[in-house]
Design a protein around this motif. Structure first.
Motif, PDB file in Angstrom:
ATOM      1  N   TYR A 229       0.797  -1.229   0.000  1.00  0.00           N
ATOM      2  CA  TYR A 229       0.000   0.000   0.000  1.00  0.00           C
ATOM      3  C   TYR A 229       0.832   1.284   0.000  1.00  0.00           C
ATOM      4  CZ  TYR A 229      -3.371  -3.611   0.968  1.00  0.00           C
ATOM      5  OH  TYR A 229      -4.123  -4.758   0.873  1.00  0.00           O
ATOM      6  N   GLY A 230       2.140   1.141  -0.187  1.00  0.00           N
ATOM      7  CA  GLY A 230       2.968   2.315  -0.407  1.00  0.00           C
ATOM      8  C   GLY A 230       3.241   3.160   0.813  1.00  0.00           C
ATOM      9  N   ILE A 231       3.652   2.543   1.903  1.00  0.00           N
ATOM     10  CA  ILE A 231       4.017   3.285   3.103  1.00  0.00           C
ATOM     11  C   ILE A 231       5.295   2.667   3.683  1.00  0.00           C
ATOM     12  CG2 ILE A 231       2.477   1.873   4.557  1.00  0.00           C
ATOM     13  CD1 ILE A 231       2.029   4.394   6.296  1.00  0.00           C
ATOM     14  N   LYS A 232       6.233   3.507   4.077  1.00  0.00           N
ATOM     15  CA  LYS A 232       7.494   3.028   4.655  1.00  0.00           C
ATOM     16  C   LYS A 232       7.220   2.503   6.056  1.00  0.00           C
ATOM     17  CE  LYS A 232      12.202   4.537   5.860  1.00  0.00           C
ATOM     18  NZ  LYS A 232      12.885   3.499   5.060  1.00  0.00           N
ATOM     19  N   VAL A 233       7.741   1.329   6.367  1.00  0.00           N
ATOM     20  CA  VAL A 233       7.498   0.683   7.651  1.00  0.00           C
ATOM     21  C   VAL A 233       8.808   0.464   8.380  1.00  0.00           C
ATOM     22  CG1 VAL A 233       6.652  -1.406   8.788  1.00  0.00           C
ATOM     23  CG2 VAL A 233       5.397  -0.453   6.845  1.00  0.00           C
ATOM     24  N   MET A 234       8.825   0.813   9.669  1.00  0.00           N
ATOM     25  CA  MET A 234       9.997   0.577  10.508  1.00  0.00           C
ATOM     26  C   MET A 234       9.550  -0.022  11.835  1.00  0.00           C
ATOM     27  SD  MET A 234      12.381   3.924   9.851  1.00  0.00           S
ATOM     28  CE  MET A 234      13.803   3.057  10.524  1.00  0.00           C
ATOM     29  N   GLY A 235      10.242  -1.078  12.258  1.00  0.00           N
ATOM     30  CA  GLY A 235       9.932  -1.715  13.531  1.00  0.00           C
ATOM     31  C   GLY A 235      11.156  -1.753  14.422  1.00  0.00           C
ATOM     32  N   LEU A 236      10.935  -1.585  15.717  1.00  0.00           N
ATOM     33  CA  LEU A 236      12.055  -1.613  16.660  1.00  0.00           C
ATOM     34  C   LEU A 236      12.653  -3.013  16.747  1.00  0.00           C
ATOM     35  CD1 LEU A 236      13.803  -0.178  18.743  1.00  0.00           C
ATOM     36  CD2 LEU A 236      12.035  -0.628  20.450  1.00  0.00           C
ATOM     37  N   GLN A 237      11.791  -4.023  16.840  1.00  0.00           N
ATOM     38  CA  GLN A 237      12.240  -5.406  16.860  1.00  0.00           C
ATOM     39  C   GLN A 237      12.129  -5.999  15.461  1.00  0.00           C
ATOM     40  OE1 GLN A 237       9.601  -6.134  20.543  1.00  0.00           O
ATOM     41  NE2 GLN A 237      11.048  -7.831  20.583  1.00  0.00           N
ATOM     42  N   GLY A 238      12.626  -7.211  15.311  1.00  0.00           N
ATOM     43  CA  GLY A 238      12.550  -7.890  14.028  1.00  0.00           C
ATOM     44  C   GLY A 238      11.159  -8.419  13.752  1.00  0.00           C
ATOM     45  N   MET A 239      11.075  -9.348  12.792  1.00  0.00           N
ATOM     46  CA  MET A 239       9.778  -9.898  12.401  1.00  0.00           C
ATOM     47  C   MET A 239       9.143 -10.740  13.499  1.00  0.00           C
ATOM     48  SD  MET A 239      10.551 -10.955   8.473  1.00  0.00           S
ATOM     49  CE  MET A 239      11.000  -9.706   7.257  1.00  0.00           C
ATOM     50  N   SER A 240       9.936 -11.250  14.404  1.00  0.00           N
ATOM     51  CA  SER A 240       9.419 -12.011  15.535  1.00  0.00           C
ATOM     52  C   SER A 240       9.711 -11.261  16.826  1.00  0.00           C
ATOM     53  CB  SER A 240      10.073 -13.397  15.606  1.00  0.00           C
ATOM     54  OG  SER A 240       9.738 -14.043  16.824  1.00  0.00           O
ATOM     55  N   THR A 241       8.726 -11.241  17.724  1.00  0.00           N
ATOM     56  CA  THR A 241       8.947 -10.592  19.011  1.00  0.00           C
ATOM     57  C   THR A 241       9.877 -11.408  19.894  1.00  0.00           C
ATOM     58  OG1 THR A 241       6.904 -11.624  19.819  1.00  0.00           O
ATOM     59  CG2 THR A 241       6.744  -9.365  19.008  1.00  0.00           C
ATOM     60  N   ALA A 242      10.214 -12.610  19.436  1.00  0.00           N
ATOM     61  CA  ALA A 242      11.187 -13.418  20.176  1.00  0.00           C
ATOM     62  C   ALA A 242      12.588 -12.845  20.035  1.00  0.00           C
ATOM     63  CB  ALA A 242      11.161 -14.862  19.688  1.00  0.00           C
ATOM     64  N   SER A 243      12.790 -12.024  19.014  1.00  0.00           N
ATOM     65  CA  SER A 243      14.099 -11.394  18.830  1.00  0.00           C
ATOM     66  C   SER A 243      14.266 -10.238  19.822  1.00  0.00           C
ATOM     67  CB  SER A 243      14.242 -10.867  17.401  1.00  0.00           C
ATOM     68  OG  SER A 243      13.283  -9.861  17.138  1.00  0.00           O
ATOM     69  N   GLU A 244      15.457 -10.098  20.342  1.00  0.00           N
ATOM     70  CA  GLU A 244      15.726  -9.056  21.330  1.00  0.00           C
ATOM     71  C   GLU A 244      16.092  -7.744  20.631  1.00  0.00           C
ATOM     72  OE1 GLU A 244      15.494  -9.293  24.587  1.00  0.00           O
ATOM     73  OE2 GLU A 244      15.015 -11.439  24.670  1.00  0.00           O
ATOM     74  N   TYR A 245      15.700  -6.645  21.237  1.00  0.00           N
ATOM     75  CA  TYR A 245      16.160  -5.350  20.747  1.00  0.00           C
ATOM     76  C   TYR A 245      17.142  -4.789  21.781  1.00  0.00           C
ATOM     77  CZ  TYR A 245      13.006  -3.116  24.127  1.00  0.00           C
ATOM     78  OH  TYR A 245      12.378  -2.718  25.278  1.00  0.00           O
ATOM     79  N   GLY A 246      18.106  -4.010  21.298  1.00  0.00           N
ATOM     80  CA  GLY A 246      19.112  -3.460  22.191  1.00  0.00           C
ATOM     81  C   GLY A 246      19.120  -1.944  22.162  1.00  0.00           C
TER      82      GLY A 246
END
Length: 327
Positions: A229-246
């Protein structure tokens, strides 16, 4: 004779072979069990004779099954509103629901990470179907550099969900061919609604000024939505919430918000808010105010009985919330 009728015939044959004495004894045992363990049946709903018993993992798939199966199916969803499928662990009660099902539908692509082994085992006993299977792998977003893992959030491109709906229809017809006409009729009606939803989403997102079309969320669940649908997407974590963010992830996203003067970020109903709060606070310390644009439904729908508790209602809520905050 289809499987549903075979099952019924087998049951009748077993009952004919039972003696009256055994029937009476069984009744006494059953009454005794009910009086001594009243909670054993608590919360369980009897399945009408002849209905196809369907168990799904996520609510979005349960919604497809109800829409297409109609009065011929009894649908149970393991994961309710607000539940994160990436981290979900099957309970003993869930195993029982899977055992009792005639057909199991799940998303696949490792969305149900911790349940994958259980679902594979069930596949040796009964139809256990990944609704993502018919989608061309070339159309899937890659989740790693090797291209061997895929983004499981396929429902955020409505056209993908149309393909998933067709898969559910075909499997129901295969299992219960006696009601093929009904399944096809309800499927056609539902697919028409999804086509309308796809057009609505496309036109609404296009109404946001191009420079403001940036969707920032807690984890990278909206990639298909952004591509379609033509919108830039950014997420703090990866595709799975099992991945840790730092801390670097927080810092990088904070700097992006500040540099691009992004005014709103979004929280998700199935993901803790603290991750996004850290980004907002970091931007504030840099002199840039960022607000929470609203709550989006990503890996789970809303409460049962609400508009957001259906797939179409969930997507419309997300679109309306995004447009209101960014436009």
């Amino acid at each position: 004779m289809n499987r549903l009728h075979e099952r019924a015939a087998k049951r009748r044959g077993r009952w004919k072979g039972m003696s009256l004495v055994v029937l009476i004894a069984g009744s006494v045992i059953a009454l005794s069990a009910c009086s001594s363990e009243p909670s054993a049946m608590a919360g369980e709903k009897a399945v009408d004779a002849g209905k196809v018993r369907i168990t799904t993992t996520i609510g979005m798939i349960a919604d497809i099954a109800r829409e297409i199966g109609g009065e011929h199916v009894e649908v149970t969803s393991l994961m309710k509103s607000g539940v994160d499928p990436h981290l979900y662990k099957a309970s003993q009660g869930d195993i029982s629901k899977l055992d009792k099902a005639d057909i199991i539908f799940y998303n696949g692509l490792h969305l149900e990470g911790k349940m994958t082994e259980i679902l594979e085992q069930m596949g040796g006993k009964k139809p256990t179907v990944a609704v993502s299977d018919p989608i061309d792998r070339k159309e899937l977003r890659s989740g790693d550099d090797a291209g061997t893992q895929y983004d499981p959030h396929i429902w955020f491109n409505v056209k993908n969900w149309m393909t998933a709906s067709e898969k559910v229809r075909d499997e129901l017809i295969k299992f219960d061919s006696a009601h093929e006409r009904d399944y096809r009729g309800k499927s056609d009606a539902y697919l028409a609604k999804l086509k309308e939803l796809d057009s609505y989403t496309r036109s609404e997102i296009a109404s946001i000024p191009e420079g403001a079309r940036v969707l920032v969320t807690a984890h990278d669940a909206f990639g298909y939505f952004g591509d379609a649908y033509g919108i830039k997407v950014m997420g703090l974590q990866g595709m799975s919430t099992a991945s840790e963010y730092g801390s670097k992830d927080v810092t990088d996203l904070r700097d992006f918000l500040v540099a691009n003067k992004i005014k709103a970020v979004f929280i998700e109903s199935s993901v803790p808010q603290k991750a996004i709060d850290a980004v907002i606070e970091g931007a504030k310390q840099k002199g840039h105010e960022v607000k929470i644009g609203g709550t989006l439904y990503s890996d789970a729908m809303g409460e049962e009985g609400t508009n957001e508790g259906t797939y179409i209602g969930m997507v419309r809520h997300n679109v309306d919330t995004i447009v209101k905050a960014l436009k």
